[in-house]
Design an enzyme around this catalytic site. Sequence first.
Site, PDB file in Angstrom:
ATOM      1  N   LYS A  88       5.018 -25.136  20.826  1.00 29.29           N
ATOM      2  CA  LYS A  88       5.174 -25.362  19.385  1.00 29.29           C
ATOM      3  C   LYS A  88       6.200 -26.455  19.098  1.00 29.29           C
ATOM      4  CE  LYS A  88       6.377 -21.136  18.195  1.00 29.29           C
ATOM      5  NZ  LYS A  88       6.407 -20.498  19.529  1.00 29.29           N
ATOM      6  N   ARG A 148      11.371 -24.685  31.933  1.00 25.84           N
ATOM      7  CA  ARG A 148      11.695 -25.509  30.762  1.00 25.84           C
ATOM      8  C   ARG A 148      13.165 -25.925  30.782  1.00 25.84           C
ATOM      9  NH1 ARG A 148      10.167 -23.519  24.735  1.00 25.84           N
ATOM     10  NH2 ARG A 148      11.776 -21.935  25.021  1.00 25.84           N
ATOM     11  N   ARG A 187      10.280 -11.357  25.571  1.00 27.06           N
ATOM     12  CA  ARG A 187       9.937 -12.184  24.408  1.00 27.06           C
ATOM     13  C   ARG A 187       8.421 -12.191  24.166  1.00 27.06           C
ATOM     14  NH1 ARG A 187      12.578 -17.537  26.075  1.00 27.06           N
ATOM     15  NH2 ARG A 187      11.805 -18.401  24.123  1.00 27.06           N
TER      16      ARG A 187
HETATM   17  P1  AMP Z   1      12.723 -19.767  19.657  1.00 26.49           P
HETATM   18  O1  AMP Z   1      13.504 -21.002  19.932  1.00 26.49           O
HETATM   19  O2  AMP Z   1      11.832 -19.898  18.453  1.00 26.49           O
HETATM   20  O3  AMP Z   1      11.955 -19.284  20.872  1.00 26.49           O
HETATM   21  O4  AMP Z   1      13.771 -18.613  19.290  1.00 26.49           O
HETATM   22  C1  AMP Z   1      14.750 -18.194  20.210  1.00 26.49           C
HETATM   23  C2  AMP Z   1      15.290 -16.831  19.813  1.00 26.49           C
HETATM   24  O5  AMP Z   1      15.889 -16.919  18.510  1.00 26.49           O
HETATM   25  C3  AMP Z   1      14.233 -15.738  19.680  1.00 26.49           C
HETATM   26  O6  AMP Z   1      13.934 -15.118  20.917  1.00 26.49           O
HETATM   27  C4  AMP Z   1      14.927 -14.778  18.707  1.00 26.49           C
HETATM   28  O7  AMP Z   1      15.947 -14.037  19.359  1.00 26.49           O
HETATM   29  C5  AMP Z   1      15.623 -15.746  17.754  1.00 26.49           C
HETATM   30  N1  AMP Z   1      14.744 -16.130  16.616  1.00 26.49           N
HETATM   31  C6  AMP Z   1      14.264 -17.358  16.316  1.00 26.49           C
HETATM   32  N2  AMP Z   1      13.515 -17.332  15.206  1.00 26.49           N
HETATM   33  C7  AMP Z   1      13.520 -16.043  14.779  1.00 26.49           C
HETATM   34  C8  AMP Z   1      12.899 -15.357  13.695  1.00 26.49           C
HETATM   35  N3  AMP Z   1      12.118 -15.988  12.801  1.00 26.49           N
HETATM   36  N4  AMP Z   1      13.139 -14.018  13.585  1.00 26.49           N
HETATM   37  C9  AMP Z   1      13.933 -13.352  14.437  1.00 26.49           C
HETATM   38  N5  AMP Z   1      14.515 -13.932  15.504  1.00 26.49           N
HETATM   39  C10 AMP Z   1      14.319 -15.271  15.678  1.00 26.49           C
END
Ligand code: AMP
Length: 213
Positions: free
Chosen positions: A13, A127, A171
């Site tokens: 993404k 990554r 995750r």
């Molecule tokens: P990402 O970079 O989008 O994979 O996000 C990394 C981590 O940030 C996730 O595993 C969650 O712990 C937290 N996180 C990011 N976006 C959200 C969201 N919309 N709701 C809850 N936790 C989030």
Amino acid sequence: MRIIFLGPPGAGKGTQAKLIVKDFHIRQLSTGDLLRENRRQETELGKEAQGFMDAGNLVPDDVILRMVAEEFRKPELDPGYILDGFPRTCPQADGLDQILKDSAIKLDHVLVLEVPDSELVRRLTARRSCPKCGHIYNLVFNPPEQEGICDYDGSELIHRSDDTEATVKNRLEVYQKQTLPLIEHYNKQGLIRHIDGMGNVQDIYQRIKAALT
Ligand code: AMP
């Protein structure tokens, strides 16, 4: 144009959102990036989010909705945006529906980037990213020219603390349980566009472009 980008962690993404942003002159709003920035700056919000993030769990909805509502007040988002990593739960989607309703704004598309789980684990553990410009590398199929160094600004690349195998598996489970139901939420609004996330970056981007135009 206003887009939501759904898809499991590691689907690509972030990489694809950067291409969309350039082409369509809109902003990327990544809640993951915002949270990591808060952690770097050691804000209260960053400290609150830290434990959830490191375990691969979601940060509580009220924290996320407060953070996002603040971002939506910024005029930079007026020309349009792609939401990357938000919403991730039904209460977040309801919160977003309310924010949009209050400002009489409609979403254009919800993209769902699809990649099998086995491939996601392989991608995420390999990554690496640049803490300065945000460029994302993969040691297997998209390595930097010089090991551990960003091609664009020479910064030392980092391995995200939540990209280890055990955390990645959690995750993915969290995505299945809490985020996948959103497809139904947006299907009812007629906005869902499924995108095959396998193949090279440019091929995937062409599929996205075809879905957006
Ligand atoms: P990402 O970079 O989008 O994979 O996000 C990394 C981590 O940030 C996730 O595993 C969650 O712990 C937290 N996180 C990011 N976006 C959200 C969201 N919309 N709701 C809850 N936790 C989030």
